[in-house]
Design a protein around this motif. Structure first.
Motif, PDB file in Angstrom:
ATOM      1  N   GLY A  93      16.085  66.913  50.719  1.00  0.00           N
ATOM      2  CA  GLY A  93      16.897  67.847  51.495  1.00  0.00           C
ATOM      3  C   GLY A  93      17.854  68.590  50.581  1.00  0.00           C
ATOM      4  N   LEU A  94      18.334  69.732  51.062  1.00  0.00           N
ATOM      5  CA  LEU A  94      19.244  70.535  50.249  1.00  0.00           C
ATOM      6  C   LEU A  94      19.942  71.552  51.128  1.00  0.00           C
ATOM      7  N   TRP A  95      21.221  71.793  50.856  1.00  0.00           N
ATOM      8  CA  TRP A  95      21.934  72.890  51.489  1.00  0.00           C
ATOM      9  C   TRP A  95      22.947  73.466  50.511  1.00  0.00           C
ATOM     10  N   LEU A  96      23.156  74.772  50.641  1.00  0.00           N
ATOM     11  CA  LEU A  96      24.102  75.476  49.783  1.00  0.00           C
ATOM     12  C   LEU A  96      25.077  76.272  50.637  1.00  0.00           C
ATOM     13  N   LEU A  97      26.305  76.467  50.140  1.00  0.00           N
ATOM     14  CA  LEU A  97      27.245  77.356  50.820  1.00  0.00           C
ATOM     15  C   LEU A  97      26.669  78.771  50.754  1.00  0.00           C
ATOM     16  N   TRP A 101      23.687  81.562  48.128  1.00  0.00           N
ATOM     17  CA  TRP A 101      22.268  81.746  48.452  1.00  0.00           C
ATOM     18  C   TRP A 101      21.664  82.886  47.641  1.00  0.00           C
ATOM     19  N   GLY A 102      20.360  82.819  47.466  1.00  0.00           N
ATOM     20  CA  GLY A 102      19.630  83.925  46.841  1.00  0.00           C
ATOM     21  C   GLY A 102      19.863  84.051  45.343  1.00  0.00           C
ATOM     22  N   LYS A 103      20.370  82.995  44.718  1.00  0.00           N
ATOM     23  CA  LYS A 103      20.616  83.024  43.264  1.00  0.00           C
ATOM     24  C   LYS A 103      19.651  82.099  42.519  1.00  0.00           C
ATOM     25  N   GLY A 104      18.594  81.627  43.236  1.00  0.00           N
ATOM     26  CA  GLY A 104      17.590  80.776  42.599  1.00  0.00           C
ATOM     27  C   GLY A 104      18.042  79.335  42.403  1.00  0.00           C
ATOM     28  N   ILE A 105      19.145  78.931  43.070  1.00  0.00           N
ATOM     29  CA  ILE A 105      19.641  77.559  42.878  1.00  0.00           C
ATOM     30  C   ILE A 105      18.672  76.538  43.474  1.00  0.00           C
ATOM     31  N   GLU A 133      11.488  77.579  62.224  1.00  0.00           N
ATOM     32  CA  GLU A 133      12.148  78.891  62.152  1.00  0.00           C
ATOM     33  C   GLU A 133      12.788  79.149  60.783  1.00  0.00           C
ATOM     34  N   ASN A 134      12.901  78.119  59.931  1.00  0.00           N
ATOM     35  CA  ASN A 134      13.620  78.246  58.659  1.00  0.00           C
ATOM     36  C   ASN A 134      12.724  78.850  57.569  1.00  0.00           C
ATOM     37  N   VAL A 135      12.517  80.159  57.666  1.00  0.00           N
ATOM     38  CA  VAL A 135      11.576  80.861  56.782  1.00  0.00           C
ATOM     39  C   VAL A 135      11.984  80.769  55.313  1.00  0.00           C
ATOM     40  N   ASN A 136      13.297  80.925  55.021  1.00  0.00           N
ATOM     41  CA  ASN A 136      13.752  80.838  53.624  1.00  0.00           C
ATOM     42  C   ASN A 136      13.305  79.530  52.994  1.00  0.00           C
ATOM     43  N   CYS A 137      13.527  78.465  53.747  1.00  0.00           N
ATOM     44  CA  CYS A 137      13.215  77.147  53.201  1.00  0.00           C
ATOM     45  C   CYS A 137      11.713  76.973  53.057  1.00  0.00           C
ATOM     46  N   LYS A 138      10.968  77.402  54.068  1.00  0.00           N
ATOM     47  CA  LYS A 138       9.501  77.240  54.003  1.00  0.00           C
ATOM     48  C   LYS A 138       8.925  78.030  52.841  1.00  0.00           C
ATOM     49  N   SER A 142       6.944  76.191  49.591  1.00  0.00           N
ATOM     50  CA  SER A 142       5.587  76.567  49.140  1.00  0.00           C
ATOM     51  C   SER A 142       5.607  76.959  47.669  1.00  0.00           C
ATOM     52  N   LYS A 143       6.681  77.682  47.287  1.00  0.00           N
ATOM     53  CA  LYS A 143       6.759  78.124  45.894  1.00  0.00           C
ATOM     54  C   LYS A 143       6.994  76.955  44.954  1.00  0.00           C
ATOM     55  N   LEU A 144       7.476  75.843  45.490  1.00  0.00           N
ATOM     56  CA  LEU A 144       7.825  74.685  44.650  1.00  0.00           C
ATOM     57  C   LEU A 144       6.769  73.589  44.765  1.00  0.00           C
TER      58      LEU A 144
HETATM   59  C1  LIG Z   1      17.290  77.252  52.160  1.00  0.00           C
HETATM   60  C2  LIG Z   1      18.266  77.459  51.030  1.00  0.00           C
HETATM   61  C3  LIG Z   1      18.579  76.088  50.407  1.00  0.00           C
HETATM   62  C4  LIG Z   1      17.658  78.407  49.964  1.00  0.00           C
HETATM   63  O1  LIG Z   1      18.418  78.259  48.754  1.00  0.00           O
HETATM   64  P1  LIG Z   1      18.514  79.460  47.699  1.00  0.00           P
HETATM   65  O2  LIG Z   1      19.115  78.930  46.445  1.00  0.00           O
HETATM   66  O3  LIG Z   1      19.129  80.631  48.360  1.00  0.00           O
HETATM   67  O4  LIG Z   1      16.974  79.785  47.432  1.00  0.00           O
HETATM   68  P2  LIG Z   1      16.457  80.500  46.115  1.00  0.00           P
HETATM   69  O5  LIG Z   1      17.369  81.585  45.718  1.00  0.00           O
HETATM   70  O6  LIG Z   1      16.143  79.459  45.095  1.00  0.00           O
HETATM   71  O7  LIG Z   1      15.132  81.152  46.655  1.00  0.00           O
HETATM   72  C5  LIG Z   1      13.976  80.363  46.717  1.00  0.00           C
HETATM   73  C6  LIG Z   1      12.989  81.054  47.595  1.00  0.00           C
HETATM   74  O8  LIG Z   1      13.464  80.934  48.918  1.00  0.00           O
HETATM   75  C7  LIG Z   1      13.123  82.109  49.605  1.00  0.00           C
HETATM   76  N1  LIG Z   1      14.367  82.741  49.980  1.00  0.00           N
HETATM   77  C8  LIG Z   1      15.617  82.374  49.625  1.00  0.00           C
HETATM   78  N2  LIG Z   1      16.522  83.222  50.156  1.00  0.00           N
HETATM   79  C9  LIG Z   1      15.793  84.120  50.869  1.00  0.00           C
HETATM   80  C10 LIG Z   1      16.133  85.232  51.660  1.00  0.00           C
HETATM   81  N3  LIG Z   1      17.401  85.588  51.859  1.00  0.00           N
HETATM   82  N4  LIG Z   1      15.136  85.945  52.250  1.00  0.00           N
HETATM   83  C11 LIG Z   1      13.850  85.589  52.074  1.00  0.00           C
HETATM   84  N5  LIG Z   1      13.443  84.531  51.321  1.00  0.00           N
HETATM   85  C12 LIG Z   1      14.420  83.814  50.741  1.00  0.00           C
HETATM   86  C13 LIG Z   1      12.319  82.994  48.670  1.00  0.00           C
HETATM   87  O9  LIG Z   1      10.965  82.646  48.812  1.00  0.00           O
HETATM   88  C14 LIG Z   1      12.835  82.536  47.351  1.00  0.00           C
HETATM   89  O10 LIG Z   1      11.879  82.716  46.357  1.00  0.00           O
HETATM   90  P3  LIG Z   1      11.935  84.096  45.479  1.00  0.00           P
HETATM   91  O11 LIG Z   1      13.346  84.179  44.977  1.00  0.00           O
HETATM   92  O12 LIG Z   1      10.878  83.825  44.427  1.00  0.00           O
HETATM   93  O13 LIG Z   1      11.577  85.179  46.460  1.00  0.00           O
HETATM   94  C15 LIG Z   1      19.589  78.102  51.554  1.00  0.00           C
HETATM   95  O14 LIG Z   1      19.243  79.255  52.247  1.00  0.00           O
HETATM   96  C16 LIG Z   1      20.379  77.148  52.462  1.00  0.00           C
HETATM   97  O15 LIG Z   1      21.232  76.386  51.987  1.00  0.00           O
HETATM   98  N6  LIG Z   1      20.109  77.188  53.779  1.00  0.00           N
HETATM   99  C17 LIG Z   1      20.858  76.343  54.737  1.00  0.00           C
HETATM  100  C18 LIG Z   1      20.471  74.887  54.646  1.00  0.00           C
HETATM  101  C19 LIG Z   1      18.996  74.675  54.935  1.00  0.00           C
HETATM  102  O16 LIG Z   1      18.408  75.307  55.785  1.00  0.00           O
HETATM  103  N7  LIG Z   1      18.409  73.730  54.184  1.00  0.00           N
HETATM  104  C20 LIG Z   1      17.054  73.363  54.458  1.00  0.00           C
HETATM  105  C21 LIG Z   1      16.461  72.811  53.296  1.00  0.00           C
HETATM  106  S1  LIG Z   1      15.392  73.879  52.440  1.00  0.00           S
END
Ligand SMILES: CC(C)(COP(=O)(O)OP(=O)(O)OC[C@H]1O[C@@H](n2cnc3c(N)ncnc32)[C@H](O)[C@@H]1OP(=O)(O)O)[C@@H](O)C(=O)NCCC(=O)NCCS
Length: 172
Positions: A93-97, A101-105, A133-138, A142-144
């Motif tokens: 599991g993982l969550w970020l403030l 977000w969107g910085k590749g963390i 519904e959590n498209v960002n995470c999905k 997949s990428k990981l």
């Molecule tokens: C889910 C979460 C951890 C993503 O973390 P993040 O550091 O922003 O993600 P990254 O910058 O490493 O991006 C990884 C991939 O996620 C997807 N992604 C991340 N942010 C996105 C956005 N705003 N829109 C679309 N895709 C997104 C992309 O596929 C991205 O890959 P890419 O950069 O090659 O396109 C963050 O949005 C979060 O903390 N969400 C709330 C908590 C949660 O839902 N956690 C569930 C566990 S995954």
């Protein structure tokens, strides 16, 4: 404070033990509607968040605080929970403030956590349960190299409504 708790560093990140001094950091995350939107838990007070600090301290969990390399800035938390040494598996599991977000963390941290699980904890399987519904995470899973195994339809009730959960897994 567990002196043996593993610290992990990259060029820009520090993964360190979560301790009582992080109570406000954890509250800031798990009380933020954007962070907990697809999350199974949330807390509405510092006092209520103490329950989560007890959860982090349990030996079935191994969660890290994700910080800037100089440990001056708290970005979020990530780790392995429900660790079963008998079944050699755990949930990730993982969550970020939101401002981080969107910085590749996530892309940088999730492999560190799963590699720790496979190499140090000798796990065979690491799984992630993601709200459909959590498209960002999905996208990120997949990428990981986490394989999408199945969708459990309407398998949980959240805010009075049924939600579906996608199961992702990585095995060695
Ligand atoms: C889910 C979460 C951890 C993503 O973390 P993040 O550091 O922003 O993600 P990254 O910058 O490493 O991006 C990884 C991939 O996620 C997807 N992604 C991340 N942010 C996105 C956005 N705003 N829109 C679309 N895709 C997104 C992309 O596929 C991205 O890959 P890419 O950069 O090659 O396109 C963050 O949005 C979060 O903390 N969400 C709330 C908590 C949660 O839902 N956690 C569930 C566990 S995954």
């Amino acid at each position: 404070m567990d002196n043996d708790f593993p610290t992990i560093k990259t060029d820009r990140l520090l993964l360190r033990e979560i301790t009582d001094v992080d109570l406000e950091n954890i509250f800031n995350g798990l009380s933020n509607p954007n962070v907990v939107q697809y999350y199974g838990i949330s807390f509405s007070s510092l006092d209520a968040t103490k329950e989560q600090m007890i959860w982090f301290a349990d030996e079935k969990q191994m969660w890290w605080a994700i910080c800037s390399l100089d440990n001056q800035t708290f970005y979020g938390a990530g780790g392995l929970n429900s660790i079963s040494h008998k079944e050699r598996k755990a949930e990730i599991g993982l969550w970020l403030l939101p401002k981080f977000w969107g910085k590749g963390i996530m892309k940088e941290v999730l492999p560190l956590i799963s590699d720790y699980g496979f190499d140090q904890l000798k796990l065979n399987r690491i799984e992630g349960f993601v709200d459909t519904e959590n498209v960002n995470c999905k996208n990120a899973m997949s990428k990981l190299d986490f394989q999408h195994e199945k969708t459990m339809k309407d398998c949980e009730i959240k805010n009075g409504k049924p939600i579906s959960v996608d199961v992702y897994a990585k095995t060695i």
